[in-house]
Motif scaffolding. Sequence first.
Motif, PDB file in Angstrom:
ATOM      1  N   THR A  53       0.851  -1.189   0.000  1.00 39.15           N
ATOM      2  CA  THR A  53       0.000   0.000   0.000  1.00 39.15           C
ATOM      3  C   THR A  53       0.884   1.236   0.000  1.00 39.15           C
ATOM      4  OG1 THR A  53      -1.715  -1.145   1.255  1.00 39.15           O
ATOM      5  CG2 THR A  53      -1.819   1.253   1.228  1.00 39.15           C
ATOM      6  N   MET A  54       0.494   2.228  -0.786  1.00 35.77           N
ATOM      7  CA  MET A  54       1.222   3.495  -0.842  1.00 35.77           C
ATOM      8  C   MET A  54       0.414   4.591  -0.160  1.00 35.77           C
ATOM      9  SD  MET A  54       3.857   5.320  -2.406  1.00 35.77           S
ATOM     10  CE  MET A  54       4.293   4.560  -3.978  1.00 35.77           C
ATOM     11  N   VAL A  55       1.055   5.346   0.725  1.00 35.17           N
ATOM     12  CA  VAL A  55       0.435   6.532   1.307  1.00 35.17           C
ATOM     13  C   VAL A  55       1.358   7.715   1.025  1.00 35.17           C
ATOM     14  CG1 VAL A  55      -0.835   5.299   3.094  1.00 35.17           C
ATOM     15  CG2 VAL A  55       1.470   6.101   3.573  1.00 35.17           C
ATOM     16  N   ASP A  56       0.762   8.893   0.839  1.00 33.18           N
ATOM     17  CA  ASP A  56       1.520  10.074   0.431  1.00 33.18           C
ATOM     18  C   ASP A  56       1.681  11.075   1.570  1.00 33.18           C
ATOM     19  OD1 ASP A  56       1.379   8.880  -2.051  1.00 33.18           O
ATOM     20  OD2 ASP A  56      -0.221  10.190  -2.791  1.00 33.18           O
ATOM     21  N   ALA A  57       2.766  11.838   1.487  1.00 33.20           N
ATOM     22  CA  ALA A  57       3.003  12.951   2.414  1.00 33.20           C
ATOM     23  C   ALA A  57       3.800  14.008   1.680  1.00 33.20           C
ATOM     24  CB  ALA A  57       3.754  12.480   3.657  1.00 33.20           C
ATOM     25  N   ASP A  58       3.648  15.270   2.089  1.00 32.59           N
ATOM     26  CA  ASP A  58       4.428  16.351   1.480  1.00 32.59           C
ATOM     27  C   ASP A  58       5.915  16.145   1.717  1.00 32.59           C
ATOM     28  OD1 ASP A  58       2.076  17.460   0.646  1.00 32.59           O
ATOM     29  OD2 ASP A  58       2.023  19.032   2.176  1.00 32.59           O
ATOM     30  N   ASN A  59       6.265  15.713   2.919  1.00 26.74           N
ATOM     31  CA  ASN A  59       7.637  15.341   3.273  1.00 26.74           C
ATOM     32  C   ASN A  59       7.540  14.240   4.311  1.00 26.74           C
ATOM     33  OD1 ASN A  59      10.247  14.989   4.116  1.00 26.74           O
ATOM     34  ND2 ASN A  59      10.680  17.159   4.437  1.00 26.74           N
ATOM     35  N   PRO A  60       7.712  12.970   3.919  1.00 25.36           N
ATOM     36  CA  PRO A  60       7.482  11.849   4.833  1.00 25.36           C
ATOM     37  C   PRO A  60       8.299  11.873   6.121  1.00 25.36           C
ATOM     38  CG  PRO A  60       7.534  11.069   2.582  1.00 25.36           C
ATOM     39  CD  PRO A  60       7.954  12.522   2.542  1.00 25.36           C
ATOM     40  N   ALA A  61       9.417  12.580   6.141  1.00 25.55           N
ATOM     41  CA  ALA A  61      10.234  12.601   7.354  1.00 25.55           C
ATOM     42  C   ALA A  61       9.471  13.176   8.546  1.00 25.55           C
ATOM     43  CB  ALA A  61      11.512  13.406   7.116  1.00 25.55           C
ATOM     44  N   THR A  62       8.610  14.145   8.289  1.00 23.98           N
ATOM     45  CA  THR A  62       7.894  14.810   9.387  1.00 23.98           C
ATOM     46  C   THR A  62       6.876  13.899  10.057  1.00 23.98           C
ATOM     47  OG1 THR A  62       8.226  16.952   8.313  1.00 23.98           O
ATOM     48  CG2 THR A  62       6.511  16.823   9.992  1.00 23.98           C
ATOM     49  N   PRO A  63       5.937  13.275   9.319  1.00 25.68           N
ATOM     50  CA  PRO A  63       4.988  12.382   9.994  1.00 25.68           C
ATOM     51  C   PRO A  63       5.634  11.132  10.574  1.00 25.68           C
ATOM     52  CG  PRO A  63       4.655  12.344   7.615  1.00 25.68           C
ATOM     53  CD  PRO A  63       5.589  13.471   7.905  1.00 25.68           C
ATOM     54  N   VAL A  64       6.686  10.628   9.949  1.00 20.11           N
ATOM     55  CA  VAL A  64       7.342   9.435  10.487  1.00 20.11           C
ATOM     56  C   VAL A  64       7.987   9.736  11.829  1.00 20.11           C
ATOM     57  CG1 VAL A  64       9.310   7.901  10.159  1.00 20.11           C
ATOM     58  CG2 VAL A  64       7.637   8.165   8.343  1.00 20.11           C
ATOM     59  N   LYS A  65       8.622  10.870  11.942  1.00 25.06           N
ATOM     60  CA  LYS A  65       9.208  11.261  13.231  1.00 25.06           C
ATOM     61  C   LYS A  65       8.128  11.325  14.308  1.00 25.06           C
ATOM     62  CE  LYS A  65      11.600  15.194  15.437  1.00 25.06           C
ATOM     63  NZ  LYS A  65      12.663  14.445  16.129  1.00 25.06           N
ATOM     64  N   ALA A  66       6.981  11.922  13.970  1.00 23.35           N
ATOM     65  CA  ALA A  66       5.875  12.025  14.935  1.00 23.35           C
ATOM     66  C   ALA A  66       5.337  10.651  15.302  1.00 23.35           C
ATOM     67  CB  ALA A  66       4.767  12.899  14.353  1.00 23.35           C
ATOM     68  N   MET A  67       5.209   9.753  14.326  1.00 22.26           N
ATOM     69  CA  MET A  67       4.707   8.403  14.587  1.00 22.26           C
ATOM     70  C   MET A  67       5.589   7.646  15.572  1.00 22.26           C
ATOM     71  SD  MET A  67       3.638   6.854  10.885  1.00 22.26           S
ATOM     72  CE  MET A  67       2.417   7.630   9.836  1.00 22.26           C
ATOM     73  N   VAL A  68       6.893   7.679  15.305  1.00 17.79           N
ATOM     74  CA  VAL A  68       7.816   6.920  16.151  1.00 17.79           C
ATOM     75  C   VAL A  68       7.830   7.492  17.561  1.00 17.79           C
ATOM     76  CG1 VAL A  68      10.195   6.170  16.469  1.00 17.79           C
ATOM     77  CG2 VAL A  68       9.216   6.253  14.166  1.00 17.79           C
ATOM     78  N   GLU A  69       7.860   8.800  17.680  1.00 17.88           N
ATOM     79  CA  GLU A  69       7.891   9.421  19.003  1.00 17.88           C
ATOM     80  C   GLU A  69       6.607   9.180  19.780  1.00 17.88           C
ATOM     81  OE1 GLU A  69       8.929  13.475  18.127  1.00 17.88           O
ATOM     82  OE2 GLU A  69      11.092  13.042  18.175  1.00 17.88           O
ATOM     83  N   ALA A  70       5.485   9.001  19.057  1.00 19.62           N
ATOM     84  CA  ALA A  70       4.203   8.722  19.707  1.00 19.62           C
ATOM     85  C   ALA A  70       3.973   7.223  19.899  1.00 19.62           C
ATOM     86  CB  ALA A  70       3.066   9.313  18.886  1.00 19.62           C
ATOM     87  N   ASN A  71       4.950   6.419  19.468  1.00 22.46           N
ATOM     88  CA  ASN A  71       4.827   4.957  19.555  1.00 22.46           C
ATOM     89  C   ASN A  71       3.565   4.473  18.840  1.00 22.46           C
ATOM     90  OD1 ASN A  71       5.748   2.394  20.296  1.00 22.46           O
ATOM     91  ND2 ASN A  71       4.544   2.389  22.183  1.00 22.46           N
ATOM     92  N   ASN A  72       3.290   5.070  17.674  1.00 23.22           N
ATOM     93  CA  ASN A  72       2.118   4.705  16.889  1.00 23.22           C
ATOM     94  C   ASN A  72       2.502   4.697  15.412  1.00 23.22           C
ATOM     95  OD1 ASN A  72      -0.540   4.153  16.142  1.00 23.22           O
ATOM     96  ND2 ASN A  72      -1.089   6.319  16.063  1.00 23.22           N
ATOM     97  N   VAL A  73       3.344   3.727  15.050  1.00 22.50           N
ATOM     98  CA  VAL A  73       3.884   3.656  13.698  1.00 22.50           C
ATOM     99  C   VAL A  73       2.916   2.892  12.802  1.00 22.50           C
ATOM    100  CG1 VAL A  73       5.817   2.894  12.279  1.00 22.50           C
ATOM    101  CG2 VAL A  73       6.233   3.747  14.588  1.00 22.50           C
ATOM    102  N   THR A  74       2.415   3.555  11.775  1.00 21.57           N
ATOM    103  CA  THR A  74       1.415   2.946  10.888  1.00 21.57           C
ATOM    104  C   THR A  74       1.954   2.681   9.487  1.00 21.57           C
ATOM    105  OG1 THR A  74       0.567   5.136  10.290  1.00 21.57           O
ATOM    106  CG2 THR A  74      -0.488   4.009  12.141  1.00 21.57           C
ATOM    107  N   VAL A  75       3.238   2.937   9.253  1.00 20.18           N
ATOM    108  CA  VAL A  75       3.860   2.618   7.968  1.00 20.18           C
ATOM    109  C   VAL A  75       5.068   1.727   8.219  1.00 20.18           C
ATOM    110  CG1 VAL A  75       3.063   4.766   6.926  1.00 20.18           C
ATOM    111  CG2 VAL A  75       5.342   4.673   7.950  1.00 20.18           C
ATOM    112  N   ASP A  76       5.479   1.002   7.188  1.00 22.47           N
ATOM    113  CA  ASP A  76       6.563   0.030   7.343  1.00 22.47           C
ATOM    114  C   ASP A  76       7.862   0.465   6.678  1.00 22.47           C
ATOM    115  OD1 ASP A  76       4.873  -2.052   8.630  1.00 22.47           O
ATOM    116  OD2 ASP A  76       3.835  -1.977   6.701  1.00 22.47           O
ATOM    117  N   VAL A  77       7.752   1.199   5.598  1.00 23.87           N
ATOM    118  CA  VAL A  77       8.915   1.710   4.875  1.00 23.87           C
ATOM    119  C   VAL A  77       8.633   3.163   4.525  1.00 23.87           C
ATOM    120  CG1 VAL A  77      10.442   1.413   2.878  1.00 23.87           C
ATOM    121  CG2 VAL A  77       9.344  -0.584   3.904  1.00 23.87           C
ATOM    122  N   VAL A  78       9.671   3.983   4.537  1.00 19.46           N
ATOM    123  CA  VAL A  78       9.487   5.403   4.253  1.00 19.46           C
ATOM    124  C   VAL A  78      10.538   5.858   3.256  1.00 19.46           C
ATOM    125  CG1 VAL A  78      10.899   6.070   6.235  1.00 19.46           C
ATOM    126  CG2 VAL A  78       9.274   7.705   5.297  1.00 19.46           C
TER     127      VAL A  78
END
Length: 357
Positions: A53-78
């Motif tokens: 599955t592909m999901v889009d972001a303007d700059n994936p680094a920003t949401p991935v950082k938030a996901m990991v810090e919130a311990n709520n990672v919903t993607v597998d590769v970035v």
Amino acid sequence: MKKLLILSTALSTFAFAASAQEVVLMSWGGAYGKSQTEAYLKPFTAETGIKTTMVDADNPATPVKAMVEANNVTVDVVDIEYADAIRLCDEGLLEPLDPAILPPGDDGTPAMDDFLPGAVTDCSVATIVFSTMYAYDTTKFPNGGPKTMADFFNTEAFPGKRGMRKGAKANLEMALMADGVPAAEVYEVLATPEGVDRAFAMMDKIKADTVWWEAGAQPPQLLADGEVVMSTAYNGRIFAAAVSEGKPFESVWDGQVYEYDVLAIPKGAKNLEAATQFLAYATGTQRLADQAKYISYGPARKSSGPLVGLYEDGKTEMGPYMPTAAANLTNALASDFEFWADRDTQLNERFNSWLLN
């Protein structure tokens, strides 16, 4: 990380429960996302049975950082920019990468000898070389358009609105090159307070005439809608608009800033084994060569280069449209990932304050 995957040809032999496996890739969308879907996702699913599955972001680094810090990672590769990968790895937000998982080149070259210099890091592996350059609408300049980076900042000779990415990176380098700083000296100058002031002074010249973009799909749209007459952009987006859609856009390579984009696995990814399998598969020789069939980004493997041929239209040679083509490197700058890993926060705070003022 477990040393699971050596050869991409062995992917289907692993005892994954395909129905329970999924790989979610967060990337940049648009023509770039399409190139990954066609070159990586579809064939990976066809060969392994693992859903992608592909999901889009303007700059994936920003949401991935938030996901990991919130311990709520919903993607597998970035898919992220090189400097962001270095920074996120240093912060412990990405899974470490074992180079042993990377397949050798199709010509037998060991992976670490096959990737371009610096393309494999502690937490990521490069897929493409892309460029931030600028393009203009040829219909707006019937007597001849801009040719140099200095022209982009010259609204007297080339009047009209400009488009620029909303951020410090690449803009400051381009501003200095437009002001006469040789590419080889840009980061030496930009590392000083006086150099930063000089870059912002150049930006002042076009600030009132600039439309700021945040997503890679925006510059071609801004040009097509007539909101700007020229815009910085990712080179592949301009290629897609000009070649696929027939837009009257001309690329200007003078002063381009080129760098790697990489794949990484966020810390805490729920499908770690499948993500590792996908990362190894996607960075194989043929996969990277296949991506260049859909967008004009150079593959990060040496063995992929000879396999790059025609665009998906079956007639356009891709070589001349690559950032790494000899003719496009005359006055080009390799983005300094160490510089931006160390100064990203500081310079973007300065940039945001400058915007408000």
